[in-house]
Design an enzyme around this catalytic site. Sequence first.
Site, PDB file in Angstrom:
ATOM      1  CE1 TYR A 159      -4.169  -1.803   0.447  1.00  0.00           C
ATOM      2  CE2 TYR A 159      -2.742  -3.287   1.666  1.00  0.00           C
ATOM      3  CZ  TYR A 159      -3.938  -3.030   1.025  1.00  0.00           C
ATOM      4  OH  TYR A 159      -4.906  -4.009   0.956  1.00  0.00           O
ATOM      5  CB  SER A 160       4.312   1.745  -1.121  1.00  0.00           C
ATOM      6  OG  SER A 160       5.229   2.792  -1.302  1.00  0.00           O
ATOM      7  CG  ASN A 161       0.594   7.017   0.004  1.00  0.00           C
ATOM      8  OD1 ASN A 161      -0.295   6.401  -0.568  1.00  0.00           O
ATOM      9  ND2 ASN A 161       0.385   7.681   1.123  1.00  0.00           N
TER      10      ASN A 161
END
Length: 333
Positions: A97-99
């Site tokens: 879920y990395s921005n």
Amino acid sequence: MAGPCRRGPAPLGRVSDNGWVISPETPEALGLGALRPRLPSPVREAVDERFARRGVRLLLKRDDLIHPELVGNKWRKLAPNLRAAAGRTVLTFGGAYSNHLRATAAAGRLLGLPTVGVVRGQELADRPLNPSLAQCAADGMRFHFIDRSTYRRKSEPKTLAALLRACAAEDAYVIPEGGSNSLAVQGCRALGEELRDHGGVDVAAVACGTGGTFAGLAAGLGPGRRALGIPVLKGGFLDAEIRTLQDEAFGGPRGDWSLDDRFHFGGYARTPPELDAFAADFEQRHELPVERLYVAKLLYGLVALAEEGAFARGTTIAAVVTGSPHLRTADKV
């Protein structure tokens, strides 16, 4: 490790007048106007009795408005690295879920650069992509899923070399997890300079993950101003990380800075009901969308410190809004 990544097209590129690497073939098709950041990011006052009754003024530095897809410190950290990539494939790291992965993928799409995301969790390779990774894929990012043990060793030269071979990206430009390296720190120095030039700011505060944004902010503030970091991870390791980043970026320590690690709420990505209620209340008071993993912890910490009398009367605090709640994901800044 998982199997090899699919090779992307051979990249070409040059540097635009705003620091972005762009395709030399179709610059008009890239929408260069949309790439330009809103800098300096706006500053507005938040009148709040919890600060006012202590004689303290609160400003909000809206870095979340810099760019619609490379939000906040993502733009500041990625821009100098994309310049250094000089058209090469960009390979970087992140969780599911990395921005940071999303911002890198978006930059690749906007600039015509191939991107590769090395994703923590080999078990994810056989599952449907979550919305965050699906957006990365839609933006053209290739994935390489690895087990958590290998991921922890990703910065070791032998492990990194093996990953680059597995991705058929031996010549790629590598950006670390969260984007924090010496170039990113230098890019974030402009954040401190903008607050210095704004005038009247005594304390500049920001939430910290990997420490890159904070290291640059502190360096850019100049004398007579203090940087305050609110770590969102527990462990007490960040002080040494920031010193290392400043050594690498500037050759030694820079700025007057300190950390207060009491407001992580149990660790990274922990957002208990108390924090969510605080953020919702702040949103209602100030019509500011509050991102929960970083910005909420920063603002909570500042309110608590003000109520403790930690700031002298007459102090002006600038709180840096580094992210948007529309990206409620787990990535380090």
